[in-house]
Design a protein around this motif. Structure first.
Motif, mmCIF file in Angstrom:
data_model
loop_
_atom_site.group_PDB
_atom_site.id
_atom_site.type_symbol
_atom_site.label_atom_id
_atom_site.label_comp_id
_atom_site.label_asym_id
_atom_site.label_seq_id
_atom_site.Cartn_x
_atom_site.Cartn_y
_atom_site.Cartn_z
ATOM 1 N N PHE A 115 109.738 63.612 -10.494
ATOM 2 C CA PHE A 115 109.395 65.018 -10.297
ATOM 3 C C PHE A 115 108.462 65.419 -11.436
ATOM 4 N N SER A 141 112.258 72.812 -5.846
ATOM 5 C CA SER A 141 110.892 72.314 -6.003
ATOM 6 C C SER A 141 109.960 73.257 -5.246
ATOM 7 N N TYR A 146 106.537 68.466 -13.656
ATOM 8 C CA TYR A 146 106.497 69.875 -14.059
ATOM 9 C C TYR A 146 105.743 69.979 -15.372
ATOM 10 N N GLU A 177 106.586 68.981 -7.390
ATOM 11 C CA GLU A 177 107.010 68.197 -6.243
ATOM 12 C C GLU A 177 107.424 66.796 -6.692
ATOM 13 N N TYR A 178 108.018 66.060 -5.762
ATOM 14 C CA TYR A 178 108.345 64.660 -6.002
ATOM 15 C C TYR A 178 107.121 63.804 -5.682
#
Length: 285
Positions: free
Chosen positions: A51, A70, A53, A6-7
């Motif tokens: 973001f 996302s 990851y 997610e952001y």
């Protein structure tokens, strides 16, 4: 809390030679490598949106790049690899998104795009699934006869096709409303022809009656011109063969043949259909 997939809006806590550490203010921090910053100027105490990851070593990492998908979202992504464990799709980052075998409702083909839904797996890695039906919204502000873009994501019966309108809203194309073979991942234009009580949108790939007859007329004439003025099809030909060759219904095919006969362009016999002598002579001129 820092959310993977997610952001996140975080504050720059400190700078090192290789990057910046960002913090959520509650003791959680993450690295933003300088390699992904480019020309952007970042200073300590700046608030930045990143973001998150996991990199190739399974470590949470931040990026300023915006991925194509996302967690909790749908996206139309291209498959870039397939193996015995699953497949990989390009999500716009330096690491592709994984689609496990169990999350593949149908076989995925490298180079083709499909509609995927992103989620976090048990190891907090971003993964995707083709089982998207429950994640597609019902409704949408569409009107009768409106032309829309759809993406196929499955079947609703032997011939009914499930599609996502604009990649977001649930629609169906009944078997008698399409005449071409349609496969998962196919994107095409369709026309709204019904709005069901539950909000699902009914669609058709068929043109208006007059338009479709004009299209079929051109197809028949082109076929005859390309095959020395003859074809092994007439008004007795099976509906399946007509659909396979001309992508239309037998009803439209018969009506179009009838119109061409009245114009004196074709004639039929037991073997099929051919151009009349007058029209045949035009081919040799």
């Amino acid at each position: 809390m820092i959310y993977i997939g997610e952001y996140n809006k975080l504050t720059v806590d400190r700078e090192l030679d290789f990057g910046f550490y960002l913090t959520d203010g509650d003791g959680n921090d993450i690295l933003l490598p300088k390699a992904v910053i480019g020309d952007r100027v970042i200073n300590v105490e700046d608030e930045v949106e990143i973001f998150v990851y996991k990199d190739s070593k399974d470590r949470p990492i931040a990026t300023l790049n915006r991925p194509l998908i996302s967690v909790g979202e749908l996206a139309y992504l291209a498959v870039v690899g397939v193996n015995s464990f699953g497949a990989f799709a390009n999500m716009g980052l330096d690491r592709d998104i994984f689609i496990p075998i169990k999350e593949q409702k149908f076989s995925l083909i490298v180079g083709k795009k499909y509609l995927f839904y992103a989620y976090l797996d048990k190891t907090d890695r971003i993964a995707a699934t083709t089982f998207v039906d429950t994640h597609i919204e019902i409704g949408g502000d569409y009107e009768m006869e409106e032309e829309v873009e759809v993406i196929t994501y499955g079947k609703g019966g032997e011939k009914t096709i499930r599609v996502a309108i604009d990649g977001k809203y649930r629609g169906i194309v009944l078997g008698n409303e399409h005449f071409r073979d349609i496969y998962p991942g196919d994107k095409f234009m369709a026309t709204v022809n019904k709005i069901y009580e539950d909000g699902v949108i009914g669609l058709t790939t068929r043109k208006k009656r007059l338009d479709e007859r004009e299209i079929v007329r051109d197809q028949i004439i082109n076929y005859l011109n390309e095959h020395e003025g003859t074809m092994p099809f007439n008004d007795k030909t099976s509906p399946d063969l007509i659909k396979e060759t001309f992508h239309t219904s037998k009803n439209y095919f018969k009506m179009t043949l009838g119109g061409l006969m009245k114009e004196g362009i074709i004639e039929q016999n037991a073997e099929g259909t051919k151009l009349t002598e007058v029209e045949q002579s035009k081919l040799t001129e």
